[in-house]
Design an enzyme around this catalytic site. Sequence first.
Site, PDB file in Angstrom:
ATOM      1  N   ASP A  68       5.524 -43.897 -10.395  1.00 37.50           N
ATOM      2  CA  ASP A  68       4.314 -44.688 -10.616  1.00 37.50           C
ATOM      3  C   ASP A  68       3.833 -45.270  -9.277  1.00 37.50           C
ATOM      4  O   ASP A  68       4.652 -45.716  -8.468  1.00 37.50           O
ATOM      5  CB  ASP A  68       4.704 -45.839 -11.567  1.00 37.50           C
ATOM      6  CG  ASP A  68       3.530 -46.536 -12.201  1.00 37.50           C
ATOM      7  OD1 ASP A  68       2.772 -45.869 -12.914  1.00 37.50           O
ATOM      8  OD2 ASP A  68       3.382 -47.756 -11.987  1.00 37.50           O
ATOM      9  N   GLU A  70      19.097 -33.207  -3.848  1.00 37.69           N
ATOM     10  CA  GLU A  70      20.551 -33.018  -3.965  1.00 37.69           C
ATOM     11  C   GLU A  70      20.888 -32.376  -5.305  1.00 37.69           C
ATOM     12  O   GLU A  70      21.974 -31.878  -5.528  1.00 37.69           O
ATOM     13  CB  GLU A  70      21.276 -34.368  -3.878  1.00 37.69           C
ATOM     14  CG  GLU A  70      21.293 -34.952  -2.475  1.00 37.69           C
ATOM     15  CD  GLU A  70      21.863 -36.367  -2.493  1.00 37.69           C
ATOM     16  OE1 GLU A  70      22.688 -36.688  -3.369  1.00 37.69           O
ATOM     17  OE2 GLU A  70      21.450 -37.162  -1.629  1.00 37.69           O
TER      18      GLU A  70
HETATM   19  C1  NOJ Z   1       0.061 -47.436 -13.018  1.00 41.06           C
HETATM   20  C2  NOJ Z   1       0.133 -46.949 -14.424  1.00 41.06           C
HETATM   21  O1  NOJ Z   1      -0.458 -45.677 -14.523  1.00 41.06           O
HETATM   22  C3  NOJ Z   1      -0.557 -47.976 -15.316  1.00 41.06           C
HETATM   23  O2  NOJ Z   1      -0.583 -47.552 -16.648  1.00 41.06           O
HETATM   24  C4  NOJ Z   1       0.179 -49.287 -15.216  1.00 41.06           C
HETATM   25  O3  NOJ Z   1      -0.480 -50.272 -15.986  1.00 41.06           O
HETATM   26  C5  NOJ Z   1       0.242 -49.735 -13.768  1.00 41.06           C
HETATM   27  N1  NOJ Z   1       0.773 -48.695 -12.933  1.00 41.06           N
HETATM   28  C6  NOJ Z   1       1.110 -50.951 -13.635  1.00 41.06           C
HETATM   29  O4  NOJ Z   1       2.423 -50.606 -13.950  1.00 41.06           O
END
Ligand code: NOJ
Length: 543
Positions: free
Chosen positions: A195, A247
């Site tokens: 993310d 790895e």
């Molecule tokens: C990016 C994610 O795609 C989104 O859904 C989320 O709310 C934010 N990061 C914060 O975690």
Amino acid sequence: MAYQWWQGAVVYRIYVRSFQDSNGDGVGDLMGLISRLGYVENLGVDAIWLTPVFDSPNFDFGFDVSDFLTVQKELGTLSDFDLLIEEAHKRGIKVIVDLLLNHTSIEHPWFIQSRSSTEGEYAGYYIWSDEIPNNWIAAFGGKAWTLDSVRGQYYMHSFFRQQPDLNWRNPKVVDELFAVTRFWLDRGIDGVRLDVINSIAKDETLRSNPKVLGTRSRVYDRQRHIFDRNRPESYTRVRQVRRLVDEYDDRVLIGEIMAEFPGEPELAASYLGQKGDQLNLSLDSSLANARFSAPSWKRVAKRWYEATGRLRDPGWVLNSHELSRFSTRVKGDQDKMKLAALFLMTQRGTIFIYYGEELGLPDSVVWPKEMKDPLGKRFWPFMKSRDVSRGPMVWSTGPGNWFTSGESWLPFTKSANFYSVENQALEKDSMLTFYRTIIALRSDDLVLQMGHCHFMECKNSNVLIYTRSSEDGRRMVILNMSKRVQTCSLADVLEREEAVALRLFSTHIDGRAKETGEDDVELVPWQGSVYDLVDQRRKSRSS
Ligand code: NOJ
């Protein structure tokens, strides 16, 4: 040429809470998902990618983690997760999980300890300051700094104040996060999607971002995010994560790159590394945000190909858990959706589809009292809540559409029965049948998966023509991205390619595009066709 499993693959993204409920609490879960693996297998995709399953107070529905090493109770247990991996692998389906390494929940024990004192082991796990040190804004509104009453200092958060950012400048934090990554890789996952990975490193001295000239409606967009995103250290860290992932055999590293609207392909590509030593795939939202027209899709696609180059692969996304569904964006027009899907399935690289996309599922209508998404709650009615694209999967026309025997946590889309798998499965012309067909078309064809893509100049600006070529052969794709009949001449293309075109597939079986692409081709509105380019030179030499 030997490819990695994800090169050319189709990945099916599942919002776990909305896919299949197994215990009647109205929330999808891992056991439910396991029971639907047969459907996923029949769809023909190569992998599933799950939204976060870790323990979370669900302020941001799993994107605020309170324990990276357990599965959220509502979704199941670690043994359910292990079973999912086992069952998916039995069916030849790979499993990718969402990992959140930028921030945690305020309920994570690391944060609870960090806020308790300015000294001690956890004091430096997050980014703390005595005063607000700069002009940084949180992406979800307000300042990026919140005063913590317990510690008496401000902590930094790129999103909500309930999601404090981890301090990647602290080697202990890095070790912890690498251990978390290993924990899941050891359980047998086939890859991770990181993310907002370009946000992990912040400027060492916390300098203010410069202002953007001109007007922008979102306060967050009124500054250039050069000190809170894309620091050189982010690239270094991504390279380290990649080494760790490498790895293990055959694992893929995918990253979400926070970018300016509508997308920044060059930035996303920069995280693949010059030597291909960072992410295996990065996600860019330019296509999803582009106007649905031949010139704009061509522009976006060319830019993405140019940014990634021939040796690194683009990833393609039209729908996500953040955006209004494509079906809603094109007002439910099935022809447009099919054409868009054909465009996707004939691109080089990895294709990401979002659950329900294969049904043409539109957004759910979510009224304020039903809203769950904190962003929606904060900004409604100025923006649609993200809940609209997270509605439950529609399996049948029965009660709870067989998603749940209880009350669903989010409303179903209107006319859910119409979109149900049950209704579409046996119908020749349904969206589901169409998706199955074109996924199979792609899976059986290495050229469509990985062949080089070349966009042809076409005098008719409503028509997109591109060729795909590799040592395995050549294909040509022609898309009429308009509501009128269009003709275009293929003479130049065929002469250049020294080939004849044999139609392999078309969105409109009864359309008037000819089986061979000789002379002018006439395309009915929204018709798309895929041709095999048969080499004339080789043919005449061998005859
Ligand atoms: C990016 C994610 O795609 C989104 O859904 C989320 O709310 C934010 N990061 C914060 O975690």
